[in-house]
Write a protein that holds these residues in place. Structure first.
Motif, short mmCIF file in Angstrom:
data_model
loop_
_atom_site.label_atom_id
_atom_site.label_comp_id
_atom_site.label_asym_id
_atom_site.label_seq_id
_atom_site.Cartn_x
_atom_site.Cartn_y
_atom_site.Cartn_z
N SER A 18 -40.16 0.92 0.82
CA SER A 18 -40.57 0.55 2.17
C SER A 18 -41.03 -0.90 2.29
O SER A 18 -41.02 -1.44 3.38
CB SER A 18 -41.70 1.47 2.64
N SER A 19 -41.46 -1.53 1.19
CA SER A 19 -41.95 -2.90 1.30
C SER A 19 -41.66 -3.65 0.01
O SER A 19 -41.36 -3.06 -1.03
CB SER A 19 -43.45 -2.93 1.58
N PHE A 20 -41.78 -4.96 0.10
CA PHE A 20 -41.55 -5.80 -1.08
C PHE A 20 -42.58 -5.50 -2.16
O PHE A 20 -42.26 -5.45 -3.35
CB PHE A 20 -41.59 -7.28 -0.68
N LEU A 21 -43.84 -5.28 -1.76
CA LEU A 21 -44.90 -5.00 -2.72
C LEU A 21 -44.64 -3.71 -3.49
O LEU A 21 -44.79 -3.67 -4.71
CB LEU A 21 -46.25 -4.91 -2.00
N SER A 22 -44.24 -2.67 -2.80
CA SER A 22 -43.99 -1.40 -3.49
C SER A 22 -42.78 -1.51 -4.42
O SER A 22 -42.78 -0.94 -5.51
CB SER A 22 -43.80 -0.27 -2.49
N ILE A 23 -41.74 -2.26 -4.02
CA ILE A 23 -40.58 -2.47 -4.90
C ILE A 23 -41.01 -3.26 -6.13
O ILE A 23 -40.62 -2.95 -7.26
CB ILE A 23 -39.44 -3.20 -4.14
N GLU A 24 -41.84 -4.29 -5.92
CA GLU A 24 -42.33 -5.10 -7.03
C GLU A 24 -43.15 -4.25 -8.01
O GLU A 24 -42.97 -4.35 -9.23
CB GLU A 24 -43.17 -6.25 -6.48
N MET A 28 -42.22 -3.50 -11.92
CA MET A 28 -43.16 -3.78 -13.02
C MET A 28 -43.41 -2.53 -13.86
O MET A 28 -43.44 -2.59 -15.08
CB MET A 28 -44.48 -4.30 -12.44
N SER A 29 -43.57 -1.40 -13.20
CA SER A 29 -43.80 -0.15 -13.92
C SER A 29 -42.57 0.24 -14.73
O SER A 29 -42.68 0.68 -15.88
CB SER A 29 -44.15 0.98 -12.96
N LEU A 30 -41.40 0.06 -14.16
CA LEU A 30 -40.15 0.35 -14.86
C LEU A 30 -39.98 -0.59 -16.05
O LEU A 30 -39.56 -0.15 -17.14
CB LEU A 30 -38.97 0.22 -13.89
N LEU A 31 -40.32 -1.85 -15.88
CA LEU A 31 -40.25 -2.82 -16.97
C LEU A 31 -41.19 -2.43 -18.11
O LEU A 31 -40.81 -2.46 -19.29
CB LEU A 31 -40.59 -4.22 -16.45
N ILE A 56 -51.40 -6.24 -18.93
CA ILE A 56 -52.52 -7.10 -18.52
C ILE A 56 -52.14 -7.90 -17.27
O ILE A 56 -52.95 -8.06 -16.36
CB ILE A 56 -52.96 -8.01 -19.69
N GLY A 57 -50.90 -8.38 -17.22
CA GLY A 57 -50.44 -9.11 -16.04
C GLY A 57 -50.47 -8.24 -14.80
O GLY A 57 -50.84 -8.68 -13.72
N PHE A 58 -50.09 -6.99 -14.97
CA PHE A 58 -50.10 -6.03 -13.86
C PHE A 58 -51.53 -5.83 -13.36
O PHE A 58 -51.80 -5.88 -12.16
CB PHE A 58 -49.48 -4.71 -14.35
N ILE A 59 -52.45 -5.65 -14.29
CA ILE A 59 -53.86 -5.45 -13.93
C ILE A 59 -54.43 -6.70 -13.26
O ILE A 59 -55.11 -6.62 -12.23
CB ILE A 59 -54.70 -5.07 -15.17
#
Length: 190
Positions: A18-24, A28-31, A56-59
């Protein structure tokens, strides 16, 4: 909101795209998942460090993007923990006893724990079982509805038993954490 399981999964998939943030966040989770799976095959320290870096980057990204909301969540979490310590839930107390039962079985059959650690575990677990049985007995004797927390908190003895049980479990968890750290570093540097 009465959604079926399929509807709930569909709602999550709609959110993901639905949004760029959720896709991002999904990428990140898939990566992170892919890096961790690759690490299972290669067992490479670089891959492990890359996984830690992505995590850590995600957090950090979440903290930077949503600083005020993160502060609110941390405050709510701390208030919830303090509220639980002072006004514990009987349901969580039952789960603590289930956890203690699993840990006593692990202690009983473990060949890695020292005799001293087993004695400490048995002491803590026996005390917690005594307090739990006292909690049930007092609740039955006084006719206290264990689901109605307002009535539960009016009985000082029952409330004290639950609070002391939580305190003892916390002491045991801290002791066990330090025990395993000690054993890890002792093995590493011997």
């Amino acid at each position: 909101m009465n959604l079926s399981l399929i509807d709930k999964i569909g709602t999550i998939f709609k959110y993901i795209f639905s949004s760029f943030l959720s896709i991002e966040m999904f990428i990140m989770s898939l990566l992170l998942f892919i890096i961790l799976v690759v690490n299972l095959k290669r067992k490479n320290t670089f891959v492990q460090m890359l996984a830690i870096g992505v995590y850590i980057g995600f957090i950090i990204g979440i903290f930077v993007s949503y600083t005020t909301y993160v502060k609110t969540c941390v405050d709510s979490f701390i208030k919830g923990v303090m509220n639980y310590i002072y006004f514990p839930s009987p349901i969580v107390y039952f789960f603590i006893i289930v956890f203690v039962t699993v840990m006593i079985l692990i202690t009983l059959f473990s060949k890695k724990l020292t005799m001293f650690k087993k004695v400490i575990n048995y002491l803590f677990f026996s005390t917690l079982y005594f307090l739990f049985m006292s909690f049930i007995a007092l609740g039955a004797y006084h006719g206290v509805d264990l689901v109605d927390t307002s009535v539960l908190y009016q009985n000082d003895t029952i409330l004290s038993i639950v609070q002391i049980s939580n305190f003892l479990l916390l002491i045991w968890l801290i002791y066990t954490g330090f025990y395993h750290l000690y054993k890890h570093f002792k093995k590493k540097y011997d």
